[in-house]
Design a protein around this motif. Sequence first.
Motif, PDB file in Angstrom:
ATOM      1  N   LEU A   1      -5.837  -3.446  10.178  1.00 17.13           N
ATOM      2  CA  LEU A   1      -4.492  -3.677   9.508  1.00 17.13           C
ATOM      3  C   LEU A   1      -4.846  -3.979   8.021  1.00 17.13           C
ATOM      4  O   LEU A   1      -4.045  -3.583   7.131  1.00 17.13           O
ATOM      5  N   TYR A   2      -5.883  -4.712   7.779  1.00 13.45           N
ATOM      6  CA  TYR A   2      -6.396  -5.089   6.491  1.00 13.45           C
ATOM      7  C   TYR A   2      -6.641  -3.904   5.631  1.00 13.45           C
ATOM      8  O   TYR A   2      -5.863  -3.455   4.475  1.00 13.45           O
ATOM      9  N   LYS A   3      -7.363  -2.885   6.178  1.00 11.95           N
ATOM     10  CA  LYS A   3      -7.491  -1.409   5.567  1.00 11.95           C
ATOM     11  C   LYS A   3      -6.455  -0.676   5.271  1.00 11.95           C
ATOM     12  O   LYS A   3      -6.313  -0.068   4.445  1.00 11.95           O
ATOM     13  N   ILE A   4      -5.344  -0.599   6.431  1.00 15.26           N
ATOM     14  CA  ILE A   4      -4.311   0.159   6.128  1.00 15.26           C
ATOM     15  C   ILE A   4      -3.307  -0.395   5.059  1.00 15.26           C
ATOM     16  O   ILE A   4      -2.699   0.558   4.410  1.00 15.26           O
ATOM     17  N   PHE A   5      -3.074  -1.461   5.244  1.00 11.76           N
ATOM     18  CA  PHE A   5      -2.389  -2.069   4.194  1.00 11.76           C
ATOM     19  C   PHE A   5      -2.663  -2.635   3.004  1.00 11.76           C
ATOM     20  O   PHE A   5      -1.897  -3.285   2.058  1.00 11.76           O
ATOM     21  N   ALA A   6      -3.998  -2.905   2.925  1.00 11.11           N
ATOM     22  CA  ALA A   6      -4.411  -3.616   1.854  1.00 11.11           C
ATOM     23  C   ALA A   6      -5.623  -3.070   1.118  1.00 11.11           C
ATOM     24  O   ALA A   6      -6.090  -3.453  -0.126  1.00 11.11           O
ATOM     25  N   ASP A   7      -6.427  -1.914   1.580  1.00 10.30           N
ATOM     26  CA  ASP A   7      -7.649  -1.488   1.036  1.00 10.30           C
ATOM     27  C   ASP A   7      -7.479  -0.285   0.634  1.00 10.30           C
ATOM     28  O   ASP A   7      -7.149   0.700   1.123  1.00 10.30           O
ATOM     29  N   PRO A   8      -7.190  -0.066  -1.052  1.00 13.86           N
ATOM     30  CA  PRO A   8      -6.911   1.344  -1.557  1.00 13.86           C
ATOM     31  C   PRO A   8      -8.112   2.240  -1.231  1.00 13.86           C
ATOM     32  O   PRO A   8      -7.691   3.460  -1.412  1.00 13.86           O
ATOM     33  N   PHE A   9      -9.328   1.908  -0.803  1.00 16.73           N
ATOM     34  CA  PHE A   9     -10.336   3.086  -0.534  1.00 16.73           C
ATOM     35  C   PHE A   9     -10.137   3.541   0.722  1.00 16.73           C
ATOM     36  O   PHE A   9     -10.293   4.607   1.089  1.00 16.73           O
ATOM     37  N   ASN A  10      -9.072   2.882   1.686  1.00 17.23           N
ATOM     38  CA  ASN A  10      -8.739   3.528   2.738  1.00 17.23           C
ATOM     39  C   ASN A  10      -7.279   4.058   2.518  1.00 17.23           C
ATOM     40  O   ASN A  10      -7.264   5.190   3.257  1.00 17.23           O
ATOM     41  N   THR A  11      -6.465   3.488   2.203  1.00 15.59           N
ATOM     42  CA  THR A  11      -4.908   3.836   1.866  1.00 15.59           C
ATOM     43  C   THR A  11      -4.676   4.161   0.342  1.00 15.59           C
ATOM     44  O   THR A  11      -4.506   3.263  -0.450  1.00 15.59           O
ATOM     45  N   THR A  12      -4.976   5.374   0.095  1.00 12.00           N
ATOM     46  CA  THR A  12      -4.825   5.713  -1.402  1.00 12.00           C
ATOM     47  C   THR A  12      -3.266   5.608  -1.969  1.00 12.00           C
ATOM     48  O   THR A  12      -3.144   5.325  -3.091  1.00 12.00           O
ATOM     49  N   GLY A  13      -2.305   5.593  -0.902  1.00 13.56           N
ATOM     50  CA  GLY A  13      -1.128   5.586  -1.201  1.00 13.56           C
ATOM     51  C   GLY A  13      -0.554   3.981  -1.760  1.00 13.56           C
ATOM     52  O   GLY A  13       0.520   3.984  -2.529  1.00 13.56           O
ATOM     53  N   LEU A  14      -1.584   2.993  -1.669  1.00 12.54           N
ATOM     54  CA  LEU A  14      -1.228   1.719  -2.471  1.00 12.54           C
ATOM     55  C   LEU A  14      -1.550   2.010  -3.992  1.00 12.54           C
ATOM     56  O   LEU A  14      -0.764   1.157  -4.676  1.00 12.54           O
ATOM     57  N   ILE A  15      -2.032   3.111  -4.288  1.00  6.48           N
ATOM     58  CA  ILE A  15      -2.128   3.203  -5.892  1.00  6.48           C
ATOM     59  C   ILE A  15      -1.392   4.342  -6.397  1.00  6.48           C
ATOM     60  O   ILE A  15      -0.890   3.963  -7.205  1.00  6.48           O
ATOM     61  N   ILE A  16      -0.972   5.322  -5.698  1.00  8.32           N
ATOM     62  CA  ILE A  16      -0.602   6.627  -5.882  1.00  8.32           C
ATOM     63  C   ILE A  16       1.158   6.622  -5.577  1.00  8.32           C
ATOM     64  O   ILE A  16       1.826   7.546  -6.171  1.00  8.32           O
ATOM     65  N   ASP A  17       1.326   5.800  -4.439  1.00 10.00           N
ATOM     66  CA  ASP A  17       2.784   6.103  -4.090  1.00 10.00           C
ATOM     67  C   ASP A  17       3.616   5.138  -4.745  1.00 10.00           C
ATOM     68  O   ASP A  17       3.588   3.751  -4.290  1.00 10.00           O
ATOM     69  N   PRO A  18       4.602   5.307  -5.459  1.00 13.01           N
ATOM     70  CA  PRO A  18       5.388   4.133  -6.167  1.00 13.01           C
ATOM     71  C   PRO A  18       6.046   3.399  -5.258  1.00 13.01           C
ATOM     72  O   PRO A  18       6.387   2.086  -5.293  1.00 13.01           O
ATOM     73  N   ASN A  19       6.580   3.860  -4.016  1.00 13.73           N
ATOM     74  CA  ASN A  19       7.089   3.202  -3.062  1.00 13.73           C
ATOM     75  C   ASN A  19       6.167   2.118  -2.212  1.00 13.73           C
ATOM     76  O   ASN A  19       6.620   1.177  -1.432  1.00 13.73           O
ATOM     77  N   MET A  20       4.810   2.070  -2.486  1.00 19.90           N
ATOM     78  CA  MET A  20       3.864   1.206  -1.815  1.00 19.90           C
ATOM     79  C   MET A  20       3.061   0.210  -3.098  1.00 19.90           C
ATOM     80  O   MET A  20       2.443  -0.457  -2.390  1.00 19.90           O
ATOM     81  N   HIS A  21       3.080   0.626  -3.903  1.00 24.99           N
ATOM     82  CA  HIS A  21       2.364  -0.037  -5.041  1.00 24.99           C
ATOM     83  C   HIS A  21       2.570  -1.564  -5.087  1.00 24.99           C
ATOM     84  O   HIS A  21       1.851  -2.200  -5.867  1.00 24.99           O
ATOM     85  N   CYS A  22       3.837  -1.968  -4.661  1.00 23.06           N
ATOM     86  CA  CYS A  22       4.203  -3.422  -4.580  1.00 23.06           C
ATOM     87  C   CYS A  22       3.264  -4.269  -3.540  1.00 23.06           C
ATOM     88  O   CYS A  22       3.308  -5.327  -3.653  1.00 23.06           O
ATOM     89  N   GLY A  23       2.787  -3.595  -2.543  1.00 18.32           N
ATOM     90  CA  GLY A  23       1.941  -4.217  -1.746  1.00 18.32           C
ATOM     91  C   GLY A  23       2.622  -4.595  -0.600  1.00 18.32           C
ATOM     92  O   GLY A  23       3.949  -4.274  -0.343  1.00 18.32           O
ATOM     93  N   PHE A  24       2.006  -5.554   0.345  1.00 16.41           N
ATOM     94  CA  PHE A  24       2.525  -5.989   1.691  1.00 16.41           C
ATOM     95  C   PHE A  24       2.405  -7.323   1.988  1.00 16.41           C
ATOM     96  O   PHE A  24       1.350  -7.821   1.488  1.00 16.41           O
ATOM     97  N   ASN A  25       2.991  -7.930   2.538  1.00 16.49           N
ATOM     98  CA  ASN A  25       2.853  -9.212   3.084  1.00 16.49           C
ATOM     99  C   ASN A  25       2.410  -9.448   4.490  1.00 16.49           C
ATOM    100  O   ASN A  25       2.701  -8.607   5.421  1.00 16.49           O
ATOM    101  N   PHE A  26       1.477 -10.204   4.716  1.00 16.07           N
ATOM    102  CA  PHE A  26       0.759 -10.459   6.096  1.00 16.07           C
ATOM    103  C   PHE A  26       0.980 -11.911   6.654  1.00 16.07           C
ATOM    104  O   PHE A  26       0.937 -12.821   5.755  1.00 16.07           O
TER     105      PHE A  26
END
Length: 387
Positions: free
Chosen positions: A157-182
Motif C-alpha cells: 500500500l505504501y508503494k501503490i499510494f506513496a512511492d513514485p518509483f512504483n506509481t508514476t501517476g503520483l508525478i504525472i497524473d494531475p488528479n493524483m499529484h496531491c497525494g493520499f492520506n493514510f
Amino acid sequence: MRHRPPNINRWKGENKIEKKITLSVIKADVGGFVGHSGVHPELVKKACEELDASPLLIDHHVTYVGDDINLILTHELGCNNEDIRRLARNILSACTEVAKKLKLCGAGQDLLSDAFAGNIKGLGPGVAEMEIEERKSETVIILMADKTGAGAWNLPLYKIFADPFNTTGLIIDPNMHCGFNFEVYDLVEKKKINFAAPEEIYDMLVFIGAPGRFVIKHVYHRGTGEIAAVSSAQPLYRVAGRYVGKDDPVCIVRCQTGYPSLGEVLEAFSHPHLVAGWLRGSHIGPLLPVEVKDAHPVRFDGPPRVIALGFQLAGGKLVGPQDMFADPAFDNARQVALDIADYMRRMGPFEPHRLHLDEMEYTTMPQVMRKLKDRFIDLPEDRETGT
C-alpha cells in the motif's frame, strides 16, 4: 462463483447510480482441505447456494486462498451493517457444518462464538468494506492472502499510494499529484493516526515499518476525500498473556481515473517482500503472488501467498473476475520468492526465519521455561565491570 449475469439497468444518467454501493469482503477459515492447504469445493458450493437465496445483495462472488473462504459481496446497506454481518456469519456457520461432516482440518476455527453481537471482532472472520459512488468506470482489485497477517499490506500500500518509483501517476497524473492520506491502526493500543503523503512519509514509515503492530487500515484521496483502499486490519486481543488476532488478510483497492492504474497496483507485488506467518503463524517468509489455481500452500504449509481478482462494478454488479496474477510477467517474482523460501528454510528454528519468541502465535516457550526454571542460576559477578 457468481451465478447472476451483469446488469447495468440500475444506472441513472450517464455517470451516477441511484444509491451508493457497498463492497464487502468477508473471509474466514471454516475448515481446511487437505490440512490447511485449501478449501473443499463443497464449502464454495454451499456458500454460493446461501448467497443466491439472500435478498440483501446485489451480487456476490465466492473464492478462496489457502484454507480461507472469501465472500465478495455488493449491496446498498453501508459498511458495518448488522444484517450483512449476520448473513455472512450464518453462511460461514453453514459451511462449518459441511466442514465438520467432511472432518476437515480446524473446522469452524474462525467462528469462536455462537452468539452474534452485531459486529465481527479480532478473533472471528476478517472484514474489509468500502462504500462508494461508482465512477463512470469503476475498477477494483481484491487482494487476498493466506499464511500471513494484516501487516502484509503495509509495504504494497505504501508503494501503490506513496512511492513514485512504483506509481508514476503520483508525478504525472494531475488528479493524483496531491497525494493520499493514510489511516494507520495501532493494533495493540487500539488507537489510530492519520498521515498525509508525501509530507509525512518519514514519520509514517517509523510506524508502518513495524507491521506486527501498526497497520494501514484506510487510504483516502486527498483531493476528493474519497476512499481509495481498505484492509481487514482489526485490533489484537490479549489471550493467555500474548497478543493474537486476525491473519490471512484481505484488501480492496480502487484503480484508474484519479487512482493508481491497475498496473501500478499490481507492480507493488513484482518483488516479493518478507512477511510474518507461514507454518503455525510462527515464521518469516516471502509473499508469493499466484493465480487462484495455485492458491494451495503446501510447502511447510506455505510459503505465504497472495491472489488478486479484478472486477468492474456496474450498478453494483461484479463484472469479472479477472485473475490478475495469471500473467507470465510475474513468473520472475514467483521464482525470486521460491529462492527466498529456500534460503529461509535452511535456517530451520533459528531467527529470523522463526519469529521472535514474543511474536510467535504458537509457542512452547512458557511451558519450557516453567520446566527449566530451577536450572537457571545467576551469572557470577564480573570483577572488572562490576556486572
